[in-house]
Design an enzyme around this catalytic site. Structure first.
Site, mmCIF file in Angstrom:
data_model
loop_
_atom_site.group_PDB
_atom_site.id
_atom_site.type_symbol
_atom_site.label_atom_id
_atom_site.label_comp_id
_atom_site.label_asym_id
_atom_site.label_seq_id
_atom_site.Cartn_x
_atom_site.Cartn_y
_atom_site.Cartn_z
ATOM 1 N N SER A 53 0.828 -1.207 0.000
ATOM 2 C CA SER A 53 0.000 0.000 0.000
ATOM 3 C C SER A 53 0.864 1.260 0.000
ATOM 4 O O SER A 53 0.371 2.350 -0.256
ATOM 5 C CB SER A 53 -0.930 0.007 1.221
ATOM 6 O OG SER A 53 -0.179 -0.058 2.421
ATOM 7 N N HIS A 54 2.154 1.136 0.305
ATOM 8 C CA HIS A 54 3.038 2.308 0.322
ATOM 9 C C HIS A 54 4.322 2.074 -0.466
ATOM 10 O O HIS A 54 5.321 2.750 -0.251
ATOM 11 C CB HIS A 54 3.327 2.736 1.764
ATOM 12 C CG HIS A 54 2.093 3.284 2.410
ATOM 13 N ND1 HIS A 54 1.117 2.474 2.951
ATOM 14 C CD2 HIS A 54 1.628 4.552 2.524
ATOM 15 C CE1 HIS A 54 0.123 3.218 3.401
ATOM 16 N NE2 HIS A 54 0.395 4.483 3.152
ATOM 17 N N ASP A 195 -4.818 0.523 1.079
ATOM 18 C CA ASP A 195 -5.430 -0.805 0.891
ATOM 19 C C ASP A 195 -6.859 -0.667 0.370
ATOM 20 O O ASP A 195 -7.321 -1.508 -0.412
ATOM 21 C CB ASP A 195 -5.406 -1.596 2.200
ATOM 22 C CG ASP A 195 -4.060 -2.261 2.428
ATOM 23 O OD1 ASP A 195 -3.332 -2.471 1.436
ATOM 24 O OD2 ASP A 195 -3.727 -2.554 3.588
#
Ligand code: NDP
Length: 341
Positions: A53-54, A195
């Site tokens: 997600s990052h 997410d």
């Protein structure tokens, strides 16, 4: 596949190659080479450890913020020692990680002098996971905590008629004798916004109680939650109050913007947010207990023996070891990055 048949090799990319590719894209988007290097290492580390997600997924957002002139990729942070333990950092509308790096000498001096460093960082964009900021402190023997008022109005606590908080993450790291640091790092929402976006693009439903739609009704459709609705805090009112504390410390105390302020001024399509972070770094030996890392190790052994065999960072360290052995799995995002898309 019949037995004995070789398994199809997974297509992978090395950490250095991925980091360089990200760095080059950020330089093209106008960031300085130093800022690009720091952000690229952070982003590639998230991809390597499986914090997808990052990871590379975020590169477009960094580029958007840079090319719109919303974040300054050449900012020169100003570090001020407001007291023996208190470090104020003005990120000057740049990214948080280079600002934290600029404060490193002052943090080291505060830890050596008093055993504690409080770092109040304002006017900065934090667009990543917190664990890469924290793990380094724990590897240097310190315990550390961090929190971000992350700036996108996205979280609707029970009772509120509109989003009032962001996903405001909190992280903690501690050294552990004989092994890697224990690090955890989570959003105070039911799931991170990254997410949620990944679920929307994959077209998969999210678990019950994740969020509400624009009319305030519970929804398991990530697109409905993104489209005018909002995420719930985790843990009902307890998560909401933790988020309230994070806004108060990471925005109110640092002089950064509360989420409700920053979201109002961000241009349409902004991905990063100009806000604040608070870091607290402690030398545990000041507790009068030289054997702190050994005591934490015994505590963790007890937890595992009691059945808590999945501890935070276990998954990331396993992913990291696999990536070091075989490379980072190639994803569509990495392919697009390499193709310059
Ligand atoms: P996760 O739910 O993915 O993970 C939370 C933490 O819990 C991790 O440290 C994870 O360890 C650990 N964990 C997960 N499952 C278990 C388990 N069963 N037992 C014990 N520990 C477990 O976090 P989120 O989705 O909430 O957040 C993802 C990332 O998003 C975070 O890194 C956060 O910092 C980041 N974020 C950043 C924002 C920003 O503004 N910059 C805003 C919001 C979030 P492990 O890593 O090993 O899986």
């Amino acid at each position: 596949m019949t037995s004995g048949e070789a398994e199809e090799p997974l297509e992978t990319i090395g950490f250095a190659a991925l980091s360089t590719a990200i760095e080059n894209r950020l330089i093209q988007a106008g960031a300085s080479s130093e800022v690009s290097r720091i952000l690229a290492l952070n982003c590639a580390s998230c991809e390597r450890d499986g914090t997808l997600s990052h990871g590379v997924f975020r590169v477009r957002g960094y580029i958007d913020s840079l090319t719109r002139g919303w974040a300054d990729g050449r900012a020169m942070p100003v570090v001020e020692e407001a007291g023996d333990s208190f470090i104020r950092v003005d990120g000057r509308n740049g990214f948080a990680q280079p600002a934290l790096a600029a404060a490193k000498p002052a943090i080291t001096a505060a830890i050596e002098g008093t055993g504690v460093a409080v770092v109040a960082l304002r006017d900065s964009h934090h667009f990543s996971a917190l664990w890469p900021d924290l793990e380094v402190f724990a590897r240097d023997g310190c315990t550390a905590m961090a929190m971000i008022a992350s700036g996108k109005l996205a979280v609707v606590p029970e009772g509120a008629r509109r989003p009032v908080f962001s996903t405001n993450p909190f992280g903690f790291a501690t050294p552990v004798a004989g092994t890697d640091p224990l690090v955890f790092d989570f959003s105070t929402s039911s799931m991170s916004h990254g997410d949620l976006q990944l679920a929307a693009s994959d077209g998969v439903a999210v678990p019950p109680h994740t969020g509400v739609d624009a009319a305030g009704n519970e929804s398991e459709d990530p697109k409905a939650i993104l489209d005018g609705g909002g995420l719930r805090p985790f843990g009902g009112h307890k998560g909401a109050l933790l988020s309230l504390m994070i806004e108060t410390l990471a925005a109110g105390l640092t002089g950064g913007s509360f989420t409700y302020e920053v979201d109002m001024e961000a241009p349409t399509g902004a991905h990063t947010f100009r806000t604040g972070q608070l870091y607290i770094v402690i030398d545990p030996r000041r507790g009068g207990n030289e054997s702190y890392p050994e005591r934490v190790a015994s505590f963790i052994d007890m937890l595992r023996e009691a059945g808590m065999d999945r501890l935070p960072a276990d998954r990331r360290y396993a992913n990291r070891a696999a990536a070091e052995a075989r490379g980072i799995p190639m994803s569509e995002e990495i392919r697009a990055l390499l193709a310059g898309e």
